[in-house]
Each structure stands twice: as structure tokens, then as C-alpha cells.
Design an enzyme around this catalytic site. Structure first.
Site, mmCIF file in Angstrom:
data_model
loop_
_atom_site.group_PDB
_atom_site.id
_atom_site.type_symbol
_atom_site.label_atom_id
_atom_site.label_comp_id
_atom_site.label_asym_id
_atom_site.label_seq_id
_atom_site.Cartn_x
_atom_site.Cartn_y
_atom_site.Cartn_z
ATOM 1 N NE ARG A 148 -3.603 0.638 2.147
ATOM 2 C CZ ARG A 148 -4.513 0.819 2.978
ATOM 3 N NH1 ARG A 148 -5.161 0.192 3.885
ATOM 4 N NH2 ARG A 148 -5.125 2.266 2.757
ATOM 5 C CE1 TYR A 160 -12.664 10.134 -3.069
ATOM 6 C CE2 TYR A 160 -12.664 8.980 -4.836
ATOM 7 C CZ TYR A 160 -12.990 8.978 -3.790
ATOM 8 O OH TYR A 160 -13.136 7.674 -2.974
ATOM 9 N N PRO A 161 -10.013 14.322 -4.257
ATOM 10 C CG PRO A 161 -9.742 16.557 -3.972
ATOM 11 C CD PRO A 161 -9.945 15.691 -5.031
ATOM 12 C CG MET A 162 -11.503 11.776 1.051
ATOM 13 S SD MET A 162 -12.355 10.348 1.323
ATOM 14 C CE MET A 162 -13.131 11.079 2.755
ATOM 15 C CE LYS A 171 -13.062 9.836 7.012
ATOM 16 N NZ LYS A 171 -14.084 8.913 6.683
ATOM 17 C CG HIS A 207 -15.251 3.381 4.365
ATOM 18 N ND1 HIS A 207 -16.256 4.008 3.740
ATOM 19 C CD2 HIS A 207 -14.114 3.998 3.433
ATOM 20 C CE1 HIS A 207 -15.892 4.941 2.678
ATOM 21 N NE2 HIS A 207 -14.610 4.704 2.484
ATOM 22 C CD GLN A 237 -8.208 1.237 -1.497
ATOM 23 O OE1 GLN A 237 -9.185 2.100 -1.556
ATOM 24 N NE2 GLN A 237 -8.140 0.564 -0.288
#
Length: 659
Positions: free
Chosen positions: A140, A154-156, A158, A181, A194
Site C-alpha cells: 500500500r 478525487y481529494p476528500m 473528514k 468502510h 485503489q
């Protein structure tokens, strides 16, 4: 309120998502030679960065971007921030970058966090490095960019609202959200790959998410399901989405031409753009007018088929761009051709000329009006090799040839179990040059060439004078200009003066001020070495240059212009060296100067310096004859010098040759 416990994290590679738009108006208006050079530098950059195979050095991939937000996205993964910084700045140095605007970028670092009990064991050092968990986390942190066709980035962040603040929840509650999740994501593990990268302190959002799949519907279904998970519905904020398709750097011309990519996708429906050929630089509206060839062999289909068009105007026209190899060199080894011999090839017409070239091409499915125009010249080389074994080498040569406007097409053809290499040019001397490369293709035996009918009486002969054309092609293949640069009406003048530099500088400054009132003026520069000075002036039109020459010859101490008297003169203008390489360049010139002193026909070569910029230089040479100069320009020593110069020069020089 108690201090909340953050998760343990480990970071891996640094990531840059670089999203660019293309200035399509500037691209369409640019001269063909400029577009060719931009494509060459863009492909070279992307190839070099994608070619990193050592996992410790990172990875790079390039994608189209659909919609209005951008046109391409370059994804870099590198072990250090300085590597990312260098990659971004390196791209900006390419001429292709000048046609782009950075619409969006995102900086982050791959991340793994310790929310689960097993991951906490890893972060606390209780797991062996060779364990499956440790290897999974390292995968990872140092991901392989997958081969899937589509990418979604895409950015995100919380959410931090009064009643929905992720950072106010307990560690245990956050861990439960993350587990649920993750369970959803693992359900799509065989369909979606991912990469999660953290960006707190790096960028405006907190994470950057990159998803890959061969079907965008899989990504849509995954994100839809996740929308209904409380970790998303209650706590997630999203930035803009960028969706694209991966393409090979070699397909950059096809991307800009609006063609389907990848160009070697046999299942893709054929369109007029597909038929026109994938290797032509985009925006080449001044094509030769050939339609595509519907009888492409299987070997061609595997690699995108024929070029199908000239990709530019005939030599001598305003649309003329740069050349191919011409009498070019092994400094084009990056073309991938196995026929590159390591030195400059023999460009003599070492093929048998025949008068039935049209009939031979007809048997191979190539016909006048579709594959070529009357008056073109064809080479037909027979090879004992299988078509599949040589198609890569021929395709690479074709890509290089396409940078020259006299090239029509080069392709592999199969007929009755026999393999042929066909190369069509608008002039015989250009075909002779190409023959020097094609003859080294594996298995080449019979080598034939011949004219393809006669051009209309009203057409002008596109060939320029032999005394300068062959040298022009030779040097252009090495990345420099000769005489009037292809693709634009620029004319060069040089006069020499024995006046002292201070006097000459003052006079030329006055002239330059007057010249700059005219749109046709490009540049006028004074160079000197203490004993002799040269004034080099470039103009957009021949008439303007002719008018300017009257003023230049009135400068003090003028002792003549290149081209007057016997012998042969070469002028290399605007050798602008990167400042840190100036001393190296001067030392290299001394080495080459020593080599020239021992060459037959060489009279004198001088290095002069711009009085306003010590990093800008001028090289003047005198020879007994054109043939003597050619002997040097075809030499391995010259080829090696040009290769070396690519790293130290800040721009391409211009050369003028006058007998």
C-alpha cells in the site's frame, strides 16, 4: 474534552497528480516544426519517467482527462519530495509544457493507518517484516500503478461540523467506521484497485484517493455503495473528481490529434482520424491530402497502421516543419531502430531504381490519391524476416521520419507470404537519405526505388538547392537549424566587423531600436572574440532581411558577409548555454576545434561571445568546399557533440550555410 487519540500512520511514496489543460488555440497556430519539437520533448519526458522500473525509484503514468477540468493528468510516485519537485520542474522545461496550463495539482504521500488490531501490531513492531501483513502494508505504501484503462482521482476530507466532527469521535468509533468502510472496498477488490495518500499539511484536502478499473461502472458502483455508509454519509467531504484513460507516451500525438487511444487497440472502431495515422503531430492541418489505406496488413494493425498522410506541407512552403533522420545519426538511437549503426549512415542511393514502382505499390494495396500523390518517390525493400519481427523497428523509424514534412509514409506490408518495407517521400533525395536507415532493417535483401508518376505541371519542385539542403537535413536531424528554419519564414543575416566591441555595440543598439519597430524583426545580436565581431540578425520575411542587410553593411569595420568569395561558410547562431555548463561548453569547443584543425578542407572555426550575455555564443566556420563541411557533419564526433549539447544548451541553435 479529552484529547482524542490519532491513529498511528506510516508513509511511503510521495505522490503528485498534475492535471493540465492544452492551449488548443496556441497549438493550432504554432508552426509545424514547433509542434513536432513539443511532441518529441513531451514524449521524451513521459517515456523517461515511465521507464523507471526499480520499485525503489517510484512510478509514473499519464492519462487523458475527460470533461472541462483538464486534458491530461500525469501521476508521479517518488521516494522523496525533492524527486516530485524535480519531476514537475523538469516537465516545465519541455516545449510541450509551454502549450499547457496546470489546472489542478495535488501533493500527498501514500499512507497506511493503524485502526485495526492487526495493523496496530505492525506499528508496534510485533510483526515480522516478511509476514503477509507487513508485505500488504508495504504494497500500500509502495503501490504498483495498475494497467487498468480508467483512473478516477478525487481529494476528500473528514467533516468537522458541530454535530458531525470526525475528530471529536473516539478512537473506537472511528475504528468501527474504518472497518465497515474497508469491508465494502474489499468487496470490489477484484474489480477496482485503489491508492490512498494522506495530505494533511500537504494540500487543501486531507486525503487523495486514486481508483483504477477497466470499467468505470465498477468505480461508480463502489462509490455509490460507500455513499450510504455512515463513515461517508456523516463524515465525508469531497473535492473535484478527475476521470481519465491511461495512454502510452508514444500516443501523445494521437491524443492531441483527437484520435482514439491506445492506437494499437484493434477492437477500436475505425474513424477518419484513425485512418489518417496515429503518429502525426496534432494540428497538422496542412496534410498532404492522402486518405487512409484500407488494406493495412495485420502487422500494421498491431501497431496502429500507416500514417496515412504527410503531416505537413512540402519543403519550401510556409508550413514546412522539421525533418526526420535525414542524413541523420545514431543520436536518434532512442528511436529504437535496430538498424542504427552507431554512426552516420551511408546515405547514397544504394538501391536499384525501377520504373514500375506504382505497380509494385498497387500490389501491396497502396494507390495514388489514397496513399500518395503523383510525383512522390517510393522505396520498396524486401525482407526475409517475418513482418511481425520487424514491425516495431519500422514503426519506430516511421515515427522519426514523421518529423520531416517530405515523409509520406513508412510501413510493413505482407503479400503472398513475403515481407516488404515501403517508404514514400515527396522527393528522391529524401528517399535516398531514408534508405540509409531502412537498409539495416533485419533481413533486408532486395532494395528498389522509383518515382510514382509525374507531378502536375503547375506544381513547383519542392527541392531546395543541393548545396545547402543535404547539410540542412543532416544538422536538423541532430536538432539544429540550417538556413531558413522549416515551418516559418525566418531569414538570417550575418556580417563581420573589425571594429572594437564598444563602438559596434553602440551602433547595433541604435539599429536594434529601429528594427524592433517592425513586426518582422526577430533578433539582432552582436558577438565577438576580441579580434573579430559578428552581427547576426533574424527576420520573418526575405524582403525585410534584404532591407536590413543594407543597414548592417553600413556598420563600422565591416569586412564582408558569409557567402562572399570562394569556399563554404557555416554560421551557428544562438548557442545559449545553461550557466552552470558555460565552462564545459568552452572546453568542449576547444576539443572540437582541435579535431577540426586536422580535417581536410577546414580553414578556420571561431567561437564568439554575446557582449550582453556571456552564455550566448556564435560559431563561425570556413571550409574549402561543401563536401569538406559535410565530412565533419556526418562524423561520429559531430553526432557525439550534438548528443552532449542537448544537456547543456538552454535552446536550439540556428545554423546558416552559404557557399
Amino acid at each position: 474534552m479529552d484529547q482524542r487519540k490519532p491513529p498511528a500512520t506510516e508513509e511511503g511514496w510521495y505522490a503528485l497528480h498534475d492535471c493540465r489543460s492544452i492551449d488548443w488555440d496556441a497549438w493550432r497556430e504554432a508552426p509545424q516544426r514547433v509542434r513536432d519539437r513539443a511532441l518529441s520533448e513531451g514524449i521524451g519526458f513521459l517515456d523517461a519517467y515511465e521507464a523507471v522500473e526499480d520499485a525503489e525509484e517510484g512510478q509514473t503514468a499519464v492519462y487523458t482527462v475527460m470533461g472541462h477540468k483538464a486534458d491530461i493528468m500525469i501521476l508521479h510516485l517518488r521516494p522523496t519530495m525533492s524527486d516530485l519537485d524535480a519531476a514537475e520542474r523538469h516537465f516545465e522545461q519541455t516545449e510541450f509544457a509551454a502549450f499547457t496550463e496546470q489546472e489542478f495539482s495535488y501533493v500527498s504521500v501514500t499512507e497506511a493507518s493503524g485502526y485495526t488490531e492487526k495493523s496496530r501490531e505492525y506499528f508496534e513492531g510485533e510483526v515480522d517484516d516478511d509476514s503477509g501483513l507487513a508485505q500488504y502494508i508495504q504494497a500500500r505504501l509502495h503501490p504498483d500503478v495498475p494497467d487498468e484503462e480508467f483512473v478516477c482521482f478525487y481529494p476528500m476530507s473528514k467533516r468537522r461540523q458541530p454535530d458531525q466532527n470526525w475528530y471529536d469521535t473516539s478512537f473506537e468509533e472511528r475504528a468501527a467506521h474504518i472497518k465497515r468502510h474497508g469491508d465494502i472496498g474489499r468487496g470490489y477488490g477484484s474489480e477496482v484497485s485503489q491508492m490512498i495518500a494522506g495530505s494533511i499539511g500537504f494540500d487543501d484536502w486531507e486525503w487523495g484517493i486514486t481508483l483504477w478499473s477497466d470499467d468505470m461502472r465498477n468505480i461508480k458502483e463502489l462509490l455509490t455503495e460507500m455513499r450510504f455508509d455512515p463513515s461517508t454519509s456523516q463524515f465525508a467531504e469531497f473535492g473535484p473528481f478527475y476521470v481519465g484513460r491511461r495512454f502510452d507516451p508514444a500516443d501523445l500525438p494521437a491524443v492531441l490529434a483527437g484520435q482514439r487511444v491506445p492506437t494499437d487497440d484493434e477492437s477500436a472502431p475505425e474513424t477518419p482520424a484513425d485512418v489518417a495515422g496515429h503518429d502525426h503531430p496534432a494540428g497538422a492541418g496542412a496534410s498532404h491530402g492522402h486518405a487512409g489505406d484500407s488494406a493495412a496488413s495485420d502487422a500494421e494493425a498491431t501497431h496502429g497502421g500507416d500514417t496515412g498522410g504527410h503531416g505537413g506541407a512540402h519543403p519550401g512552403s510556409a508550413g514546412e516543419g522539421d525533418h526526420p533522420h535525414s542524413e541523420a545519426s545514431a543520436d536518434d538511437d532512442d528511436s529504437g531502430s535496430s538498424g542504427s549503426s552507431g554512426g552516420r549512415p551511408d546515405v547514397s542511393a544504394d538501391f536499384e531504381e525501377v520504373d514500375d514502382a506504382e505497380q509494385r505499390l498497387g500490389r501491396l494495396g497502396l494507390h495514388e490519391g489514397e496513399a500518395y500523390d503523383a510525383g512522390d518517390y517510393a522505396l520498396v525493400f524486401h525482407s526475409s524476416a517475418d513482418a511481425e519481427d520487424i514491425v516495431d523497428d519500422v514503426s519506430d523509424l516511421e515515427s522519426s521520419f514523421d518529423h520531416y514534412d517530405r515523409h509520406v509514409r513508412t510501413a510493413v506490408r505482407a503479400d503472398s507470404g513475403q515481407t516488404y518495407v515501403v517508404s514514400i517521400w515527396t522527393a528522391k533525395d529524401a528517399a535516398e537519405t531514408a534508405a540509409g536507415f531502412l537498409k539495416d532493417i533485419d533481413g533486408v535483401e532486395e532494395q528498389l526505388g522509383g518515382p510514382l508518376g509525374e507531378a502536375d505541371d503547375g506544381e513547383d519542385d519542392p527541392q531546395t538547392a543541393e548545396s545547402s539542403q543535404s547539410i540542412r537535413e543532416t544538422l536538423e536531424s541532430a536538432g539544429v537549424y540550417a538556413g531558413q528554419p522549416h515551418g516559418e519564414d525566418v531569414y538570417a543575416l550575418v556580417v563581420y566587423s573589425e571594429a572594437d566591441a564598444e563602438t559596434l555595440d553602440s551602433e547595433v543598439a541604435d539599429l536594434r531600436s529601429a528594427f524592433e519597430r517592425y513586426d518582422t524583426h526577430v533578433r539582432t545580436t552582436v558577438y565577438g572574440d576580441g579580434d573579430l565581431a559578428a552581427v547576426a540578425s533574424l527576420w520573418d520575411t526575405e524582403d525585410a532581411a534584404g532591407t536590413a542587410s543594407d543597414y548592417l553593411t553600413d556598420l563600422p569595420g565591416v569586412v564582408g558577409r558569409h557567402g562572399e568569395g570562394d569556399g563554404f561558410g557555416t554560421m551557428g547562431m544562438f548557442y545559449t548555454v545553461k550557466p552552470e555548463y558555460r565552462e564545459d561548453f568552452v572546453e568542449k569547443f576547444d576539443t572540437v576545434g582541435g579535431l577540426l584543425e586536422g580535417m581536410d578542407g577546414h580553414r578556420e572555426t571561431s567561437l564568439l561571445f554575446n557582449h550582453d550575455d556571456e552564455n550566448d555564443m556564435f560559431i563561425a566556420s570556413q571550409w574549402d568546399s561543401r563536401e569538406d563541411a559535410m565530412a565533419f557533419f556526418r562524423s561520429d564526433d559531430f553526432s557525439e557533440t550534438v548528443d552532449w549539447g542537448r544537456d547543456v544548451l538552454a535552446d536550439r541553435p540556428r545554423h546558416v550555410f552559404l557557399a
